[in-house]
Design a protein around this motif. Structure first.
Motif, mmCIF file in Angstrom:
data_model
loop_
_atom_site.group_PDB
_atom_site.id
_atom_site.type_symbol
_atom_site.label_atom_id
_atom_site.label_comp_id
_atom_site.label_asym_id
_atom_site.label_seq_id
_atom_site.Cartn_x
_atom_site.Cartn_y
_atom_site.Cartn_z
ATOM 1 N N MET A 1 0.778 -1.142 0.139
ATOM 2 C CA MET A 1 -0.023 -0.128 0.021
ATOM 3 C C MET A 1 0.637 1.163 0.087
ATOM 4 O O MET A 1 2.084 1.303 0.389
ATOM 5 C CB MET A 1 -0.890 -0.041 1.304
ATOM 6 N N GLY A 2 0.230 2.454 -0.378
ATOM 7 C CA GLY A 2 1.056 3.476 -0.381
ATOM 8 C C GLY A 2 1.207 4.390 0.982
ATOM 9 O O GLY A 2 0.699 3.692 2.047
ATOM 10 N N GLN A 3 1.656 5.287 0.888
ATOM 11 C CA GLN A 3 1.801 6.028 2.293
ATOM 12 C C GLN A 3 0.755 6.526 2.665
ATOM 13 O O GLN A 3 -0.159 7.244 1.892
ATOM 14 C CB GLN A 3 3.122 7.022 2.044
ATOM 15 N N GLN A 4 0.533 6.850 4.039
ATOM 16 C CA GLN A 4 -0.633 7.407 4.519
ATOM 17 C C GLN A 4 -0.316 9.089 4.750
ATOM 18 O O GLN A 4 0.891 9.230 4.992
ATOM 19 C CB GLN A 4 -0.943 6.811 5.921
ATOM 20 N N VAL A 5 -1.370 9.692 4.521
ATOM 21 C CA VAL A 5 -1.316 11.107 4.645
ATOM 22 C C VAL A 5 -1.559 11.644 6.118
ATOM 23 O O VAL A 5 -2.455 10.887 6.862
ATOM 24 C CB VAL A 5 -2.304 11.854 3.804
ATOM 25 N N LYS A 6 -0.659 12.307 6.398
ATOM 26 C CA LYS A 6 -0.460 12.623 8.063
ATOM 27 C C LYS A 6 -0.732 14.190 8.437
ATOM 28 O O LYS A 6 -0.724 15.029 7.256
ATOM 29 C CB LYS A 6 0.798 12.271 8.599
ATOM 30 N N LYS A 7 -1.351 14.366 9.432
ATOM 31 C CA LYS A 7 -1.622 15.974 9.769
ATOM 32 C C LYS A 7 -0.592 16.691 9.544
ATOM 33 O O LYS A 7 0.606 16.417 9.685
ATOM 34 C CB LYS A 7 -1.991 15.856 11.161
ATOM 35 N N GLY A 8 -0.780 17.874 8.634
ATOM 36 C CA GLY A 8 0.306 18.605 8.441
ATOM 37 C C GLY A 8 0.986 18.590 7.191
ATOM 38 O O GLY A 8 1.742 19.411 6.396
ATOM 39 N N ASP A 9 0.873 17.105 6.486
ATOM 40 C CA ASP A 9 1.389 16.875 5.245
ATOM 41 C C ASP A 9 0.633 17.708 4.111
ATOM 42 O O ASP A 9 -0.535 18.351 3.976
ATOM 43 C CB ASP A 9 0.951 15.394 4.766
ATOM 44 N N HIS A 10 1.519 18.057 3.036
ATOM 45 C CA HIS A 10 0.922 18.860 1.711
ATOM 46 C C HIS A 10 0.193 17.862 0.729
ATOM 47 O O HIS A 10 1.161 17.047 0.626
ATOM 48 C CB HIS A 10 1.932 19.903 1.314
ATOM 49 N N VAL A 11 -0.649 18.132 0.555
ATOM 50 C CA VAL A 11 -1.343 17.158 -0.999
ATOM 51 C C VAL A 11 -1.652 18.017 -1.887
ATOM 52 O O VAL A 11 -2.159 19.078 -2.011
ATOM 53 C CB VAL A 11 -2.508 16.416 -0.294
ATOM 54 N N LEU A 12 -1.186 17.414 -3.221
ATOM 55 C CA LEU A 12 -1.484 17.923 -4.459
ATOM 56 C C LEU A 12 -2.572 17.219 -5.157
ATOM 57 O O LEU A 12 -2.370 15.912 -5.281
ATOM 58 C CB LEU A 12 -0.411 18.061 -5.203
ATOM 59 N N VAL A 13 -3.784 17.690 -5.292
ATOM 60 C CA VAL A 13 -4.901 16.952 -5.967
ATOM 61 C C VAL A 13 -5.000 17.220 -7.310
ATOM 62 O O VAL A 13 -4.999 18.513 -7.697
ATOM 63 C CB VAL A 13 -6.067 17.007 -5.135
ATOM 64 N N SER A 14 -4.769 16.520 -8.277
ATOM 65 C CA SER A 14 -4.832 16.621 -9.578
ATOM 66 C C SER A 14 -5.649 15.744 -10.649
ATOM 67 O O SER A 14 -5.587 14.547 -10.221
ATOM 68 C CB SER A 14 -3.232 16.615 -10.340
ATOM 69 N N LEU A 15 -6.398 16.270 -11.686
ATOM 70 C CA LEU A 15 -7.268 15.458 -12.532
ATOM 71 C C LEU A 15 -6.404 14.987 -13.510
ATOM 72 O O LEU A 15 -6.952 14.221 -14.341
ATOM 73 C CB LEU A 15 -8.220 16.168 -12.726
ATOM 74 N N ALA A 16 -5.132 15.297 -13.441
ATOM 75 C CA ALA A 16 -4.218 15.021 -14.887
ATOM 76 C C ALA A 16 -4.124 13.316 -15.225
ATOM 77 O O ALA A 16 -3.889 13.098 -16.284
ATOM 78 C CB ALA A 16 -2.858 15.606 -14.585
ATOM 79 N N SER A 17 -4.306 12.670 -13.889
ATOM 80 C CA SER A 17 -4.254 11.266 -14.212
ATOM 81 C C SER A 17 -5.573 10.590 -14.281
ATOM 82 O O SER A 17 -5.471 9.359 -14.453
ATOM 83 C CB SER A 17 -3.450 10.817 -12.944
ATOM 84 N N ALA A 18 -6.540 11.394 -14.509
ATOM 85 C CA ALA A 18 -7.902 10.623 -14.872
ATOM 86 C C ALA A 18 -7.792 9.470 -15.828
ATOM 87 O O ALA A 18 -7.406 10.016 -16.919
ATOM 88 C CB ALA A 18 -8.928 11.712 -15.115
ATOM 89 N N ASP A 19 -8.351 8.255 -15.521
ATOM 90 C CA ASP A 19 -8.549 7.708 -16.506
ATOM 91 C C ASP A 19 -7.044 6.865 -16.870
ATOM 92 O O ASP A 19 -6.879 6.112 -17.939
ATOM 93 C CB ASP A 19 -9.186 8.006 -17.585
ATOM 94 N N HIS A 20 -6.198 6.999 -15.988
ATOM 95 C CA HIS A 20 -4.754 6.358 -16.369
ATOM 96 C C HIS A 20 -4.255 5.408 -15.356
ATOM 97 O O HIS A 20 -3.274 5.035 -15.357
ATOM 98 C CB HIS A 20 -3.863 7.686 -16.316
ATOM 99 N N ASP A 21 -5.292 4.622 -14.691
ATOM 100 C CA ASP A 21 -4.887 3.705 -13.837
ATOM 101 C C ASP A 21 -4.756 2.228 -14.710
ATOM 102 O O ASP A 21 -5.824 1.935 -15.071
ATOM 103 C CB ASP A 21 -6.035 3.623 -12.576
ATOM 104 N N PRO A 22 -3.650 1.823 -14.588
ATOM 105 C CA PRO A 22 -3.507 0.539 -15.559
ATOM 106 C C PRO A 22 -4.247 -0.461 -14.885
ATOM 107 O O PRO A 22 -4.633 -1.717 -15.502
ATOM 108 C CB PRO A 22 -1.896 0.537 -15.554
#
Length: 102
Positions: A1-22
């Motif tokens: 699994m991926g890393q967990q987001v913790k309080k204070g972490d910066h997150v970039l939400v992007s639609l650029a990867s939409a429909d690109h999940d292999p």
């Protein structure tokens, strides 16, 4: 699994990867207008779903229909390998999309 987001972490939400999940799409990097409806979030979700989404989809459908009726032999003016993608984390798209109108 991926890393967990913790309080204070910066997150970039992007639609650029939409429909690109292999794991969900065959050939995710290829444009496939016949692909089944996808679950991406381009128009939001739930109570945040865009009220203008049905109009935007209808406008796109009408525009493409009229374009193809007016130019039934429309074709790409270059080889697919010559298309260049924008370098952006926000918007995924081509720098240009040259077409021939007959």
């Amino acid at each position: 699994m991926g890393q967990q987001v913790k309080k204070g972490d910066h997150v970039l939400v992007s639609l650029a990867s939409a429909d690109h999940d292999p794991t969900k799409f065959d050939n995710p990097s290829n444009l496939d207008i016949t692909r089944e409806k996808s679950p991406h979030l381009a128009f939001g979700k739930g109570i945040h779903y865009c009220l203008g989404a049905p109009l935007a989809k209808l406008e796109g459908e009408i525009a493409l229909q009229v374009l193809l009726e007016e130019y039934p032999n429309l074709s790409l003016a270059t080889d697919l390998s010559h298309l260049q993608w924008r370098e952006s984390f926000i918007i995924r798209g081509l720098k240009n999309f040259p077409i021939k109108l007959y």
